[in-house]
Design a protein around this motif. Sequence first.
Motif, PDB file in Angstrom:
ATOM      1  N   ASP A 138       0.816  -1.213   0.000  1.00  0.00           N
ATOM      2  CA  ASP A 138       0.000   0.000   0.000  1.00  0.00           C
ATOM      3  C   ASP A 138       0.852   1.268   0.000  1.00  0.00           C
ATOM      4  O   ASP A 138       0.540   2.240  -0.693  1.00  0.00           O
ATOM      5  CB  ASP A 138      -0.935   0.012   1.208  1.00  0.00           C
ATOM      6  CG  ASP A 138      -2.000  -1.057   1.142  1.00  0.00           C
ATOM      7  OD1 ASP A 138      -2.291  -1.534   0.027  1.00  0.00           O
ATOM      8  OD2 ASP A 138      -2.551  -1.425   2.205  1.00  0.00           O
ATOM      9  N   LEU A 139       1.923   1.277   0.793  1.00  0.00           N
ATOM     10  CA  LEU A 139       2.777   2.466   0.840  1.00  0.00           C
ATOM     11  C   LEU A 139       3.429   2.729  -0.511  1.00  0.00           C
ATOM     12  O   LEU A 139       3.515   3.876  -0.963  1.00  0.00           O
ATOM     13  CB  LEU A 139       3.849   2.315   1.923  1.00  0.00           C
ATOM     14  CG  LEU A 139       3.366   2.276   3.373  1.00  0.00           C
ATOM     15  CD1 LEU A 139       4.550   2.160   4.329  1.00  0.00           C
ATOM     16  CD2 LEU A 139       2.523   3.505   3.722  1.00  0.00           C
ATOM     17  N   LYS A 140       3.887   1.670  -1.160  1.00  0.00           N
ATOM     18  CA  LYS A 140       4.514   1.819  -2.474  1.00  0.00           C
ATOM     19  C   LYS A 140       3.481   2.219  -3.520  1.00  0.00           C
ATOM     20  O   LYS A 140       3.742   3.076  -4.374  1.00  0.00           O
ATOM     21  CB  LYS A 140       5.201   0.515  -2.882  1.00  0.00           C
ATOM     22  CG  LYS A 140       6.001   0.628  -4.173  1.00  0.00           C
ATOM     23  CD  LYS A 140       6.703  -0.679  -4.522  1.00  0.00           C
ATOM     24  CE  LYS A 140       7.820  -0.984  -3.554  1.00  0.00           C
ATOM     25  NZ  LYS A 140       8.601  -2.180  -3.980  1.00  0.00           N
ATOM     26  N   ILE A 199      -5.504   9.019  -5.974  1.00  0.00           N
ATOM     27  CA  ILE A 199      -6.136   8.187  -4.949  1.00  0.00           C
ATOM     28  C   ILE A 199      -6.103   8.983  -3.647  1.00  0.00           C
ATOM     29  O   ILE A 199      -5.053   9.471  -3.233  1.00  0.00           O
ATOM     30  CB  ILE A 199      -5.406   6.838  -4.769  1.00  0.00           C
ATOM     31  CG1 ILE A 199      -5.423   6.031  -6.069  1.00  0.00           C
ATOM     32  CG2 ILE A 199      -6.041   6.027  -3.642  1.00  0.00           C
ATOM     33  CD1 ILE A 199      -4.571   4.763  -6.014  1.00  0.00           C
ATOM     34  N   ASP A 200      -7.242   9.127  -3.005  1.00  0.00           N
ATOM     35  CA  ASP A 200      -7.307   9.896  -1.760  1.00  0.00           C
ATOM     36  C   ASP A 200      -7.040   9.041  -0.527  1.00  0.00           C
ATOM     37  O   ASP A 200      -6.456   9.512   0.453  1.00  0.00           O
ATOM     38  CB  ASP A 200      -8.681  10.550  -1.625  1.00  0.00           C
ATOM     39  CG  ASP A 200      -8.958  11.533  -2.741  1.00  0.00           C
ATOM     40  OD1 ASP A 200      -8.245  12.544  -2.831  1.00  0.00           O
ATOM     41  OD2 ASP A 200      -9.882  11.282  -3.548  1.00  0.00           O
ATOM     42  N   THR A 217      -1.536   6.665   7.903  1.00  0.00           N
ATOM     43  CA  THR A 217      -0.237   7.171   7.480  1.00  0.00           C
ATOM     44  C   THR A 217      -0.449   8.102   6.284  1.00  0.00           C
ATOM     45  O   THR A 217      -1.237   7.802   5.395  1.00  0.00           O
ATOM     46  CB  THR A 217       0.685   6.007   7.057  1.00  0.00           C
ATOM     47  OG1 THR A 217       0.805   5.098   8.158  1.00  0.00           O
ATOM     48  CG2 THR A 217       2.056   6.511   6.653  1.00  0.00           C
ATOM     49  N   VAL A 218       0.252   9.220   6.285  1.00  0.00           N
ATOM     50  CA  VAL A 218       0.152  10.177   5.180  1.00  0.00           C
ATOM     51  C   VAL A 218       1.360   9.995   4.274  1.00  0.00           C
ATOM     52  O   VAL A 218       2.506  10.078   4.725  1.00  0.00           O
ATOM     53  CB  VAL A 218       0.076  11.631   5.691  1.00  0.00           C
ATOM     54  CG1 VAL A 218      -0.034  12.603   4.520  1.00  0.00           C
ATOM     55  CG2 VAL A 218      -1.105  11.801   6.641  1.00  0.00           C
ATOM     56  N   VAL A 219       1.112   9.741   2.985  1.00  0.00           N
ATOM     57  CA  VAL A 219       2.162   9.476   2.005  1.00  0.00           C
ATOM     58  C   VAL A 219       2.018  10.461   0.854  1.00  0.00           C
ATOM     59  O   VAL A 219       0.897  10.815   0.464  1.00  0.00           O
ATOM     60  CB  VAL A 219       2.046   8.025   1.473  1.00  0.00           C
ATOM     61  CG1 VAL A 219       3.159   7.717   0.484  1.00  0.00           C
ATOM     62  CG2 VAL A 219       2.066   7.030   2.623  1.00  0.00           C
ATOM     63  N   LYS A 220       3.143  10.893   0.289  1.00  0.00           N
ATOM     64  CA  LYS A 220       3.117  11.749  -0.904  1.00  0.00           C
ATOM     65  C   LYS A 220       3.003  10.872  -2.148  1.00  0.00           C
ATOM     66  O   LYS A 220       3.764   9.915  -2.308  1.00  0.00           O
ATOM     67  CB  LYS A 220       4.388  12.595  -0.991  1.00  0.00           C
ATOM     68  CG  LYS A 220       4.551  13.601   0.130  1.00  0.00           C
ATOM     69  CD  LYS A 220       3.565  14.751   0.012  1.00  0.00           C
ATOM     70  CE  LYS A 220       3.858  15.828   1.058  1.00  0.00           C
ATOM     71  NZ  LYS A 220       2.917  16.967   0.961  1.00  0.00           N
ATOM     72  N   VAL A 228      -1.764  11.196   0.271  1.00  0.00           N
ATOM     73  CA  VAL A 228      -2.645  10.029   0.252  1.00  0.00           C
ATOM     74  C   VAL A 228      -2.708   9.477   1.673  1.00  0.00           C
ATOM     75  O   VAL A 228      -1.670   9.359   2.340  1.00  0.00           O
ATOM     76  CB  VAL A 228      -2.103   8.915  -0.674  1.00  0.00           C
ATOM     77  CG1 VAL A 228      -3.108   7.776  -0.783  1.00  0.00           C
ATOM     78  CG2 VAL A 228      -1.750   9.452  -2.040  1.00  0.00           C
ATOM     79  N   LEU A 229      -3.887   9.128   2.142  1.00  0.00           N
ATOM     80  CA  LEU A 229      -4.026   8.463   3.430  1.00  0.00           C
ATOM     81  C   LEU A 229      -3.959   6.958   3.222  1.00  0.00           C
ATOM     82  O   LEU A 229      -4.613   6.416   2.325  1.00  0.00           O
ATOM     83  CB  LEU A 229      -5.356   8.817   4.090  1.00  0.00           C
ATOM     84  CG  LEU A 229      -5.624  10.290   4.404  1.00  0.00           C
ATOM     85  CD1 LEU A 229      -6.970  10.430   5.108  1.00  0.00           C
ATOM     86  CD2 LEU A 229      -4.516  10.885   5.257  1.00  0.00           C
ATOM     87  N   VAL A 230      -3.173   6.275   4.056  1.00  0.00           N
ATOM     88  CA  VAL A 230      -3.086   4.814   4.029  1.00  0.00           C
ATOM     89  C   VAL A 230      -3.429   4.310   5.419  1.00  0.00           C
ATOM     90  O   VAL A 230      -2.795   4.704   6.402  1.00  0.00           O
ATOM     91  CB  VAL A 230      -1.679   4.334   3.625  1.00  0.00           C
ATOM     92  CG1 VAL A 230      -1.613   2.812   3.617  1.00  0.00           C
ATOM     93  CG2 VAL A 230      -1.289   4.895   2.258  1.00  0.00           C
TER      94      VAL A 230
END
Length: 303
Positions: free
Chosen positions: A233-235, A243-244, A259-262, A269-271
Motif C-alpha cells: 500500500d505504501l509503495k 487516490i485519496d 499514514t500520510v504518504v506523498k 494520500v491516506l493509508v
Amino acid sequence: MKRRDFIEKTAASTAILGLGLSLSSFTAEDVKQITILHTNDVHSHIDPFPSDDPRNPNMGGVARRAALIETIRHDAENVLLLDAGDIFQGTPYFNYYGGELEFKLMSMMKYDLSTIGNHDFDNGIPGLYAQMPHAKFDFISANYDFKNTLMDGLVKPYKIFVKNGVKIGVFGLGVKLDGLVDKKMYEETVYNDPVEVSQDMVRILKHEQKCDLVICLSHLGYEYKNDKDMICDLKLATLTQDIDLIIGGHTHTFLDKPTVVKNLIGNEVLVNQVGCYGINLGRIDFFFDTNKNKVSSGKSIIV
C-alpha cells in the motif's frame, strides 16, 4: 477512548478547528461530511476474545462491532462500511459453516463493499461461489480477472456511491496469489499488476466519472521491508496519483491513525489498516466545502 468520546471528538466542527482551517472558509453550514468505516482480516472471529486471552482479553466480537457501527451511523448520516478482505479462515465457525455465517452477519451490519483476500480462496473457487448468495453487499477487485471461473460476473472492478451530493469511487485490489495460495484453490483467476490497474481505475473514477473522493480497497499489504519488489500500500501510494485513501489488509498492521504518504505528483494520500480479528474499527471522516475542497480526520477505535 470511549466510543461516545471518540464520536464527539470527530464531529465536523472539532475536526475542522483541529486542522487549523478558518470557519470563514469552511463553515458548518456548507460542510458535507463523509464517514468511512472499515475492517480487514477479521478471519471468522465472530465472538470476542475470552477474558483470559493473553493478548486481546474481552476484545472484538461481531455484536460489539455492530453496536459501535450503529452508534456511529446514528451520529453521522453519510457512512460507508467497507472491508479489505480475508473474511474467511481462523476459527471453527469457518470450518463448520464455510463462510455462510460471516457473510450473513456482515449483511446484517449493512456492509457496503468488500474486496477479496487470499484466505477467501481457502475453500476454493467453488467454496467462495457457494457463499456469495449470503452476501447482501458487493465485492470488488480490479486486478483479479475471474472470467474463466465460477466467479465470473460476481466481482466488479469498482463501485460508485453518491452521499449527500458527494461522489465516491471505490476500487479493489488483491495480493499476488502465485506462491501464496494453492493453484487449485484459485484455478484460472488471473492476477494483474496493481499499479497499472490503479492508474486505469483512477482514469475512470476521477477523470471520466468525476468522483470527488477515490478510495482503493486493498489486500496488498501495508509494507514489506524484506521484499522491496512486492507492491504494498505504501509503495502503491507513491507510484500513483488521484487516490485519496487506501484502506488496506493482509499484513495485520495495527495503525492508530492513517499514514500520510506523498503520491507521484506530491499530493497527500491516506493509508490505513486496523490490524486483524475485528479488534479495531477504522474511522476516517472527510469534510467537503461547497467547492469540494476536502480535509480529513482518522482514527482506529477499539471494539
